[in-house]
Design a protein around this motif. Structure first.
Motif, PDB file in Angstrom:
ATOM      1  N   ALA A   7       0.840  -1.208   0.000  1.00 13.24           N
ATOM      2  CA  ALA A   7       0.000   0.000   0.000  1.00 13.24           C
ATOM      3  C   ALA A   7       0.871   1.252   0.000  1.00 13.24           C
ATOM      4  N   VAL A   8       1.947   1.208   0.796  1.00 13.36           N
ATOM      5  CA  VAL A   8       2.839   2.367   0.848  1.00 13.36           C
ATOM      6  C   VAL A   8       3.518   2.568  -0.506  1.00 13.36           C
ATOM      7  N   LEU A   9       3.926   1.467  -1.146  1.00 17.73           N
ATOM      8  CA  LEU A   9       4.581   1.613  -2.452  1.00 17.73           C
ATOM      9  C   LEU A   9       3.603   2.168  -3.495  1.00 17.73           C
ATOM     10  N   ALA A  10       2.377   1.696  -3.458  1.00 15.88           N
ATOM     11  CA  ALA A  10       1.382   2.210  -4.402  1.00 15.88           C
ATOM     12  C   ALA A  10       1.162   3.695  -4.177  1.00 15.88           C
ATOM     13  N   ALA A  11       1.050   4.091  -2.897  1.00 13.26           N
ATOM     14  CA  ALA A  11       0.849   5.506  -2.593  1.00 13.26           C
ATOM     15  C   ALA A  11       2.072   6.321  -3.004  1.00 13.26           C
ATOM     16  N   THR A  12       3.264   5.725  -2.857  1.00 11.68           N
ATOM     17  CA  THR A  12       4.488   6.422  -3.256  1.00 11.68           C
ATOM     18  C   THR A  12       4.420   6.831  -4.720  1.00 11.68           C
ATOM     19  N   LEU A  13       4.037   5.876  -5.581  1.00 13.48           N
ATOM     20  CA  LEU A  13       3.959   6.183  -7.014  1.00 13.48           C
ATOM     21  C   LEU A  13       2.928   7.274  -7.274  1.00 13.48           C
ATOM     22  N   THR A  14       1.781   7.199  -6.597  1.00 15.41           N
ATOM     23  CA  THR A  14       0.729   8.195  -6.827  1.00 15.41           C
ATOM     24  C   THR A  14       1.188   9.577  -6.388  1.00 15.41           C
ATOM     25  N   ILE A  15       1.785   9.641  -5.186  1.00 16.53           N
ATOM     26  CA  ILE A  15       2.197  10.947  -4.653  1.00 16.53           C
ATOM     27  C   ILE A  15       3.330  11.534  -5.475  1.00 16.53           C
ATOM     28  N   PHE A 123     -10.177  11.131 -13.815  1.00 15.31           N
ATOM     29  CA  PHE A 123      -9.615   9.902 -14.363  1.00 15.31           C
ATOM     30  C   PHE A 123      -9.826   8.740 -13.398  1.00 15.31           C
ATOM     31  N   GLU A 124     -10.036   7.571 -13.975  1.00  9.68           N
ATOM     32  CA  GLU A 124     -10.167   6.362 -13.152  1.00  9.68           C
ATOM     33  C   GLU A 124      -8.810   5.683 -13.060  1.00  9.68           C
ATOM     34  N   ARG A 125      -8.615   4.941 -11.980  1.00  8.60           N
ATOM     35  CA  ARG A 125      -7.390   4.148 -11.890  1.00  8.60           C
ATOM     36  C   ARG A 125      -7.437   3.004 -12.895  1.00  8.60           C
ATOM     37  N   TRP A 126      -6.284   2.739 -13.531  1.00 10.23           N
ATOM     38  CA  TRP A 126      -6.182   1.563 -14.371  1.00 10.23           C
ATOM     39  C   TRP A 126      -5.870   0.367 -13.485  1.00 10.23           C
ATOM     40  N   PHE A 127      -6.149  -0.829 -13.975  1.00 10.57           N
ATOM     41  CA  PHE A 127      -5.815  -2.079 -13.288  1.00 10.57           C
ATOM     42  C   PHE A 127      -6.241  -2.082 -11.825  1.00 10.57           C
ATOM     43  N   PRO A 128      -7.487  -1.767 -11.532  1.00  8.93           N
ATOM     44  CA  PRO A 128      -7.886  -1.820 -10.117  1.00  8.93           C
ATOM     45  C   PRO A 128      -7.751  -3.255  -9.615  1.00  8.93           C
ATOM     46  N   LEU A 130      -4.986  -4.657  -8.862  1.00  4.98           N
ATOM     47  CA  LEU A 130      -3.656  -5.208  -9.127  1.00  4.98           C
ATOM     48  C   LEU A 130      -2.601  -4.605  -8.203  1.00  4.98           C
ATOM     49  N   GLY A 131      -2.996  -4.159  -7.032  1.00 11.10           N
ATOM     50  CA  GLY A 131      -2.046  -3.693  -6.027  1.00 11.10           C
ATOM     51  C   GLY A 131      -1.304  -2.456  -6.474  1.00 11.10           C
ATOM     52  N   VAL A 132       0.019  -2.560  -6.526  1.00 12.54           N
ATOM     53  CA  VAL A 132       0.852  -1.416  -6.845  1.00 12.54           C
ATOM     54  C   VAL A 132       0.519  -0.851  -8.221  1.00 12.54           C
ATOM     55  N   LEU A 133       0.046  -1.692  -9.124  1.00 10.69           N
ATOM     56  CA  LEU A 133      -0.207  -1.240 -10.489  1.00 10.69           C
ATOM     57  C   LEU A 133      -1.540  -0.519 -10.645  1.00 10.69           C
ATOM     58  N   ALA A 134      -2.349  -0.484  -9.600  1.00  7.78           N
ATOM     59  CA  ALA A 134      -3.621   0.230  -9.695  1.00  7.78           C
ATOM     60  C   ALA A 134      -3.339   1.721  -9.577  1.00  7.78           C
ATOM     61  N   GLN A 135      -2.990   2.337 -10.696  1.00  8.84           N
ATOM     62  CA  GLN A 135      -2.600   3.744 -10.690  1.00  8.84           C
ATOM     63  C   GLN A 135      -3.391   4.508 -11.729  1.00  8.84           C
ATOM     64  N   TYR A 136      -3.333   5.847 -11.607  1.00 11.28           N
ATOM     65  CA  TYR A 136      -3.994   6.694 -12.584  1.00 11.28           C
ATOM     66  C   TYR A 136      -3.190   6.704 -13.884  1.00 11.28           C
ATOM     67  N   PRO A 137      -3.886   6.977 -15.020  1.00  8.85           N
ATOM     68  CA  PRO A 137      -3.168   6.977 -16.304  1.00  8.85           C
ATOM     69  C   PRO A 137      -1.938   7.887 -16.295  1.00  8.85           C
ATOM     70  N   MET A 138      -2.076   9.098 -15.703  1.00  7.45           N
ATOM     71  CA  MET A 138      -0.945  10.030 -15.767  1.00  7.45           C
ATOM     72  C   MET A 138       0.275   9.526 -15.009  1.00  7.45           C
ATOM     73  N   THR A 139       0.066   8.603 -14.077  1.00  4.51           N
ATOM     74  CA  THR A 139       1.208   8.020 -13.380  1.00  4.51           C
ATOM     75  C   THR A 139       2.002   7.142 -14.343  1.00  4.51           C
ATOM     76  N   PHE A 140       1.284   6.303 -15.097  1.00  7.27           N
ATOM     77  CA  PHE A 140       1.975   5.464 -16.081  1.00  7.27           C
ATOM     78  C   PHE A 140       2.694   6.329 -17.098  1.00  7.27           C
ATOM     79  N   VAL A 141       1.999   7.388 -17.565  1.00  9.39           N
ATOM     80  CA  VAL A 141       2.613   8.247 -18.569  1.00  9.39           C
ATOM     81  C   VAL A 141       3.878   8.891 -18.003  1.00  9.39           C
ATOM     82  N   ALA A 142       3.810   9.344 -16.753  1.00  8.72           N
ATOM     83  CA  ALA A 142       4.948  10.043 -16.163  1.00  8.72           C
ATOM     84  C   ALA A 142       6.186   9.149 -16.121  1.00  8.72           C
TER      85      ALA A 142
END
Lengths: 299, 363
Positions: A7-15, A123-128, A130-142
């Motif tokens: 959860a912390v790693l997922a939040a890290t990517l989002t933040i 925007f919706e999260r992609w891959f809900p 899937l744990g760490v990979l459940a991120q917003y599109p702009m995160t993947f793009v970044a």
């Protein structure tokens, strides 16, 4: 106590996402020799304009588009002030930030005076799921598009090298036939557009709404990250992840019973202090771009 | 038509540029004022003239100018030696916190002791908040702009943390501190007026800064270090030491401003104590050309606009943020037009030296 690492790693990517966008924008500006303290206001404008468009049209992609336009305009204003007129960059940047924040708050007050803030289409999260990979599109793009492409652009393309040249030694660049002013304008507008996208992430992805002081110093963090990362793409991304991790950690600790006695504000302040400490340790003896803070005119 | 670099600047250009900037600001802000459904002319009258037509209004202007005097001077003192302290906001808050400590824990002190103690405590608080960036700049050459900026949100969080924690109001439970002891009230200048002695302290500091900058060897060294650090260093001036000390003085000035604000106006610590005074200090110092007299004039002007913005929000339903838009637009317009003095517009190509590349604009 089992620590929710995923959860912390997922939040890290989002933040870290808005910081990656905005800090890479600041990096482009500074590579060209311009410290853009308008970053805080540009992020704020991106957040507000993106939100406003998404509320009225119901389309977050249009919100993203108008945020980019707002960023381009902010960059052009900084260009007019610092490139064409050669105004002190600290003053131009702080002035731009103050103006943009005041303008957004003014408009916000006019439109939403009653206090009933609508939620924007976001925007919706992609891959809900899937744990760490459940991120917003702009995160993947970044992380997967912006950072590698910018890294490649800065080291291997004519534009990247011209940017470097006008930031290091504008006289030599000018003598070699590189249009210094035009290159700096391009850097400012492109970088400011990235900052605005970073700001719009806060409203269009993370919160779905706009609140006053929504950027709350993230722009200044980005300026620090660029110095910390020594004007290189991957170290800056790493710095954003470090900040994201400390912020995610603080959010996690805030809901951990063991730390319930620690004031929340202290935890929120913690990442800022980490960035200052990181600067103090790794920010010594950095070599600034040669033409940092200096306007260029032909002798 | 061609835009060329000027050889020299004539005397009348600076006032003309400032006047032009004022006109430009009026033109640029007329749009948003219309958008808000108000008449621009009526709004400008409210912003500038109306507050000065009544004694109470003038008092409000002086009251609004008081914190700006301190933050403006703080920024000017630092910028003048080339130390870009953009942390006056945090130092102001630190000063307010530090002045609150005696106000809450030694409530029984008589005013003769209480006021100097709280003021000194506030100045020390600001100095401490400004110390870390100054130290890092001196010892490790770490850019002070970033560190001073980063400490601003931290100071605000410290205020909020104290108000939500140990200093929460013991009667109402709201996140405001308790009111200070009776001795901690800066007296007002006149009966029935809200203008307090903090304004006079600010005026005295303006005079001190003016005298030191203009008439002392120290002032000469400070100005030399700021204008031409290389030459100053060559002539034996210790530039980094001067910058370090100015940074501390700057922090102390901003901190004293925070102390004066809590002692003179609020009489308690609140989360909204600053209202961006530290950032506005950058506007004040820059528009005041980093001089003490300029800081005084611009503080009064921005105080006038701030009071006017309050009036206009009530009378014309114009959001108060319009005041901030006007002052930041004025800042950008003034610095832009002062920089534009470098250029002149020529309607026809100069006859004698055509093709002279040196004169062509580097656009």
């Amino acid at each position: 106590m089992d620590f929710p690492l995923l959860a912390v790693l997922a939040a890290t990517l989002t933040i870290a996402t808005p910081l990656v966008w905005a800090a890479l924008g600041a990096l482009i500006n500074e590579r060209a020799g311009i410290l853009n303290l308008g970053i805080e206001g540009t992020m704020y404008a991106g957040a507000f304009v993106g939100f406003l468009t998404a509320v009225t049209t119901g389309n977050p992609y249009l919100g993203l588009g108008t945020a980019v336009v707002a960023g381009l305009a902010a960059g052009a204003l900084m260009g007019l002030l610092t490139v064409t007129l050669g105004v002190n960059q600290h003053v131009a940047g702080i002035g731009t930030t103050l103006l943009l924040v005041a303008a957004c708050d003014f408009t916000n007050r006019l439109l939403f005076a009653t206090g009933t803030q609508q939620a924007a289409a976001s925007f919706e999260r992609w891959f809900p799921g899937l744990g760490v990979l459940a991120q917003y599109p702009m995160t993947f793009v970044a992380f997967l598009v912006l950072a590698p492409v910018l890294w490649w652009v800065l080291r291997s393309t004519g534009f990247g090298l011209r940017l470097h040249a006008v930031g290091e030694n504008p006289e030599a660049a000018d003598a070699a036939g590189i249009p210094v002013a035009r290159t700096r304008y391009a850097a400012l507008m492109l970088g400011s557009a990235l900052m605005a996208v970073g700001g719009s992430f806060l409203t269009l992805s993370l919160l779905g709404s706009f609140t006053l002081d929504i950027v709350s110093g993230r722009g200044w963090i980005c300026i620090a990250l660029v110095i910390f990362g020594r004007w290189k793409v991957w170290p800056v991304v790493a710095g954003a992840l470090l900040f994201g991790f400390t912020d995610a950690l603080q959010l996690q600790l805030a809901i951990t019973p063991m730390f319930s006695g620690v004031p929340n504000e202290l935890l929120i302040a913690f990442p800022y202090l980490v960035v200052i400490a990181a600067l103090a340790v790794w920010g010594r003896k950095v070599r600034y771009p040669g033409a940092y803070l200096t306007p260029y005119r032909r002798a | 038509m061609k835009i060329l670099l000027r050889a020299g600047e004539s005397r009348w250009l600076a006032p003309a540029a400032v006047l032009g900037a004022v006109v430009l600001t009026l033109l640029l802000t007329a749009g948003p004022i219309r958008l808000a459904g108000a008449n621009p002319v009526a709004a400008y009258q409210r912003y500038t003239i109306n507050p000065l037509t009544t004694p109470g209004g003038i008092g409000d202007v002086l009251l609004a100018a008081t914190p700006l005097l301190f933050t403006g001077l703080a920024v000017a003192v630092a910028f003048r030696v080339g130390y870009f302290n953009i942390g006056a906001e945090g130092q102001f808050l630190a000063g307010a916190i530090a002045a609150t400590i005696p106000g809450l824990y030694l409530p029984g002190l008589p005013a003769v002791l209480a006021l100097p103690l709280a003021a000194a405590s506030g100045a020390l608080g600001g100095l401490i908040w400004g110390f870390l960036p100054a130290f890092l700049k001196r010892r490790a050459h770490i850019d002070e702009v970033v560190t001073t900026l980063l400490l601003n949100p931290v100071a605000l969080l410290l205020v909020q943390g104290l108000l939500n924690g140990p200093w929460r109001n013991s009667e109402t439970g709201f996140p405001d501190s308790d009111r200070y002891g009776a001795g901690y009230t800066l007296p007002t200048l006149a009966e029935g007026s809200r203008v307090h002695w903090g304004f006079v302290i600010g005026l005295a500091l303006v005079v001190v800064v003016f005298v030191v900058m203009s008439f002392t060897p120290l002032g000469l060294r400070l100005r030399a270090a700021g204008q031409s650090p290389g030459a100053a260093r060559f002539s034996g001036i210790r530039v980094t030491t001067l910058q370090f000390r100015s940074a501390l003085v700057s922090g102390a000035l901003a901190g004293l401003g925070g102390a004066v604000q809590v002692l003179g106006v609020q009489h308690q610590l609140t989360a909204s104590i600053s209202n961006g005074y530290g950032y506005t200090g950058v506007v004040v110092a820059t528009l005041g050309a980093l001089t003490a007299g300029g800081v005084l004039l611009v503080s009064l002007l921005l105080g006038d606009i701030a009071v006017g913005a309050q009036n206009a929000s009530i009378a014309l339903q114009l959001p108060t943020q319009m005041g901030a838009i006007v002052s930041s637009t004025l800042l950008l317009a003034v610095v832009a037009l002062l920089a534009a003095r470098r250029y002149r517009v020529v309607l026809r190509r100069p006859f004698v030296r055509r093709r002279s590349t040196a004169e062509r604009k580097d656009a």
